[in-house]
Design a protein around this motif. Structure first.
Motif, PDB file in Angstrom:
ATOM      1  N   CYS A  44     -15.501  31.645 142.849  1.00 17.55           N
ATOM      2  CA  CYS A  44     -15.908  31.989 141.424  1.00 17.55           C
ATOM      3  C   CYS A  44     -16.636  31.279 140.831  1.00 17.55           C
ATOM      4  N   ARG A  45     -16.349  32.480 139.146  1.00  9.33           N
ATOM      5  CA  ARG A  45     -17.262  32.262 138.787  1.00  9.33           C
ATOM      6  C   ARG A  45     -16.872  32.085 137.427  1.00  9.33           C
ATOM      7  N   HIS A  46     -18.427  31.664 135.981  1.00  9.24           N
ATOM      8  CA  HIS A  46     -17.608  31.949 134.769  1.00  9.24           C
ATOM      9  C   HIS A  46     -18.388  33.829 134.401  1.00  9.24           C
ATOM     10  N   SER A  47     -17.849  33.541 133.276  1.00  7.86           N
ATOM     11  CA  SER A  47     -18.302  34.768 132.842  1.00  7.86           C
ATOM     12  C   SER A  47     -18.106  35.311 131.093  1.00  7.86           C
ATOM     13  N   LEU A  48     -19.304  35.912 130.381  1.00 11.71           N
ATOM     14  CA  LEU A  48     -18.627  35.790 129.043  1.00 11.71           C
ATOM     15  C   LEU A  48     -18.342  37.342 129.201  1.00 11.71           C
ATOM     16  N   ASN A  49     -16.409  38.067 128.781  1.00 13.27           N
ATOM     17  CA  ASN A  49     -16.957  39.175 129.035  1.00 13.27           C
ATOM     18  C   ASN A  49     -16.539  40.182 127.445  1.00 13.27           C
ATOM     19  N   ASN A  50     -16.807  40.854 127.877  1.00 12.74           N
ATOM     20  CA  ASN A  50     -16.680  42.284 126.744  1.00 12.74           C
ATOM     21  C   ASN A  50     -15.513  43.351 127.692  1.00 12.74           C
ATOM     22  N   TYR A  51     -14.587  43.191 126.600  1.00 11.24           N
ATOM     23  CA  TYR A  51     -13.360  43.924 127.088  1.00 11.24           C
ATOM     24  C   TYR A  51     -13.431  45.178 126.864  1.00 11.24           C
ATOM     25  N   ASP A  52     -12.921  45.821 127.581  1.00  8.42           N
ATOM     26  CA  ASP A  52     -12.322  47.944 127.508  1.00  8.42           C
ATOM     27  C   ASP A  52     -10.676  47.223 127.406  1.00  8.42           C
ATOM     28  N   VAL A  53     -10.170  45.983 127.896  1.00  8.88           N
ATOM     29  CA  VAL A  53      -8.914  46.343 128.346  1.00  8.88           C
ATOM     30  C   VAL A  53      -8.412  45.082 127.798  1.00  8.88           C
ATOM     31  N   TYR A  54      -7.000  45.060 127.992  1.00 14.58           N
ATOM     32  CA  TYR A  54      -5.988  44.055 127.576  1.00 14.58           C
ATOM     33  C   TYR A  54      -5.563  42.730 128.257  1.00 14.58           C
ATOM     34  N   GLY A  55      -6.183  41.690 128.396  1.00 16.11           N
ATOM     35  CA  GLY A  55      -6.000  40.305 129.583  1.00 16.11           C
ATOM     36  C   GLY A  55      -4.834  39.033 129.068  1.00 16.11           C
ATOM     37  N   MET A  56      -4.916  39.039 129.185  1.00 12.86           N
ATOM     38  CA  MET A  56      -3.817  37.282 129.454  1.00 12.86           C
ATOM     39  C   MET A  56      -4.462  35.955 130.671  1.00 12.86           C
ATOM     40  N   PHE A  57      -4.442  35.267 129.126  1.00 11.72           N
ATOM     41  CA  PHE A  57      -5.015  34.627 131.044  1.00 11.72           C
ATOM     42  C   PHE A  57      -3.939  32.934 131.040  1.00 11.72           C
ATOM     43  N   ILE A  58      -3.451  32.116 132.223  1.00 12.78           N
ATOM     44  CA  ILE A  58      -2.994  31.157 131.921  1.00 12.78           C
ATOM     45  C   ILE A  58      -3.845  29.936 133.018  1.00 12.78           C
ATOM     46  N   GLY A  59      -4.618  29.089 131.693  1.00  8.60           N
ATOM     47  CA  GLY A  59      -5.569  27.665 132.529  1.00  8.60           C
ATOM     48  C   GLY A  59      -4.199  26.988 133.497  1.00  8.60           C
ATOM     49  N   ASP A  60      -4.382  26.380 134.676  1.00  9.37           N
ATOM     50  CA  ASP A  60      -3.782  25.618 134.914  1.00  9.37           C
ATOM     51  C   ASP A  60      -4.974  24.244 135.072  1.00  9.37           C
ATOM     52  N   GLU A  61      -5.807  24.476 134.295  1.00 17.16           N
ATOM     53  CA  GLU A  61      -6.578  23.098 134.460  1.00 17.16           C
ATOM     54  C   GLU A  61      -7.639  23.003 133.116  1.00 17.16           C
ATOM     55  N   GLU A  62      -8.440  21.871 132.742  1.00 13.50           N
ATOM     56  CA  GLU A  62      -8.853  21.884 131.309  1.00 13.50           C
ATOM     57  C   GLU A  62     -10.199  22.950 130.671  1.00 13.50           C
ATOM     58  N   LEU A  63     -10.760  23.940 130.538  1.00  9.92           N
ATOM     59  CA  LEU A  63     -11.373  24.698 130.231  1.00  9.92           C
ATOM     60  C   LEU A  63     -12.201  24.413 129.046  1.00  9.92           C
ATOM     61  N   GLU A  64     -13.338  23.656 129.349  1.00  9.11           N
ATOM     62  CA  GLU A  64     -13.918  23.337 127.833  1.00  9.11           C
ATOM     63  C   GLU A  64     -15.688  24.548 127.496  1.00  9.11           C
ATOM     64  N   ASP A  65     -15.902  24.681 126.200  1.00  9.29           N
ATOM     65  CA  ASP A  65     -16.777  25.889 126.055  1.00  9.29           C
ATOM     66  C   ASP A  65     -16.775  26.879 126.233  1.00  9.29           C
ATOM     67  N   LEU A  66     -15.125  27.478 125.891  1.00  7.15           N
ATOM     68  CA  LEU A  66     -15.010  28.789 125.642  1.00  7.15           C
ATOM     69  C   LEU A  66     -15.310  29.513 124.489  1.00  7.15           C
ATOM     70  N   SER A  67     -16.084  30.623 124.519  1.00 10.53           N
ATOM     71  CA  SER A  67     -16.310  31.802 123.295  1.00 10.53           C
ATOM     72  C   SER A  67     -15.185  32.116 123.225  1.00 10.53           C
ATOM     73  N   TYR A  68     -14.591  32.629 121.986  1.00 11.60           N
ATOM     74  CA  TYR A  68     -13.531  33.607 121.765  1.00 11.60           C
ATOM     75  C   TYR A  68     -13.728  34.668 120.448  1.00 11.60           C
ATOM     76  N   GLY A  69     -14.314  35.303 120.413  1.00 11.44           N
ATOM     77  CA  GLY A  69     -14.924  36.004 119.053  1.00 11.44           C
ATOM     78  C   GLY A  69     -16.133  34.862 118.670  1.00 11.44           C
ATOM     79  N   GLN A  70     -16.460  34.829 117.267  1.00 14.51           N
ATOM     80  CA  GLN A  70     -17.492  33.841 116.740  1.00 14.51           C
ATOM     81  C   GLN A  70     -16.987  31.885 116.721  1.00 14.51           C
TER      82      GLN A  70
END
Length: 224
Positions: A44-70
């Protein structure tokens, strides 16, 4: 798979749900719906995504430095985050392989066309950029959502018939209703906690105000 660049950042354009599934090596279950169990992925790899779809993500471990808009945020363990068409979120791919745990549900706007769920999507405010607070799930809440995600995946793995998309759309609606309920509970608990913190402080200030007034009436020095 389209890759765009934003200030030297690679951005994955998720036109369709399987653009993301292919990128991380997840099974492609249906053109309009994707259910991903990250624990099962070999690579698996990280990715910065520009979505044209709906998405829902559940993280079962802590993820740092994520972007959401600005915004930059940390997705805490067992937290849920939602994205909508036109939004950007994730983490820039720096080339490293990662092993993460959790679940994702992505569904195309075409799935919602001429459906009651499609007409009600604006009611689910947690897909908005203005809802930057992730949903912190209790173990029981997480289990209820994951159970539904697994049911959706099983339905998509069956031979498709005229009932498949109706059943899947109904299951997605159940997921969204649960998330709406859990967000309401979280906001209610947060508001109650805030009010419970403010009330003692207000009472303390009020007592000090009246004590100072009484001290002045008696000609005594006030306590600061």
């Amino acid at each position: 798979m389209a890759i765009e660049y934003r200030i030297m950042e690679k951005i994955l354009r998720v036109h369709h749900v399987n653009d993301y599934a292919r990128y991380i090596g997840a099974p492609e279950l249906h053109p309009l719906v994707s259910v991903i169990h990250y624990d099962e992925l070999e690579h698996c790899r990280h990715s910065l995504n520009n979505y044209d779809v709906y998405g829902m993500f559940i993280g079962d471990e802590e993820l740092e430095d994520l972007s959401y808009g600005q915004l930059q945020y940390v997705l805490h363990r067992h937290a849920l985050m939602c994205v909508a068409p036109g939004q950007i979120g994730g983490k820039t791919d720096m080339g490293e392989e990662i092993h993460t745990k959790g679940w994702a549900l992505l569904f195309d706007t075409e799935l919602l066309r001429n459906t009651e769920l499609g007409r009600r999507m604006t009611d689910y405010h947690f897909f908005s950029y203005t809802t930057s607070e992730a949903l912190l799930l209790t173990p029981e809440q997480r289990e209820s959502i994951v159970t539904l995600l697994d049911e959706i995946r099983k339905e998509l793995l069956r031979d498709e018939d005229i009932h498949t998309l109706r059943i899947v759309t109904s299951q997605i609606e159940q997921v969204l209703e649960l998330v709406a309920r859990y967000y309401a509970l979280q906001l209610s608990t947060s508001a109650t906690s805030t009010n419970s913190d403010l009330l003692p402080r207000f009472e303390q200030l009020l007592r000090k105000y009246y004590d100072d007034g009484m001290q002045r009436q008696l000609g005594l020095p006030t306590v600061k």
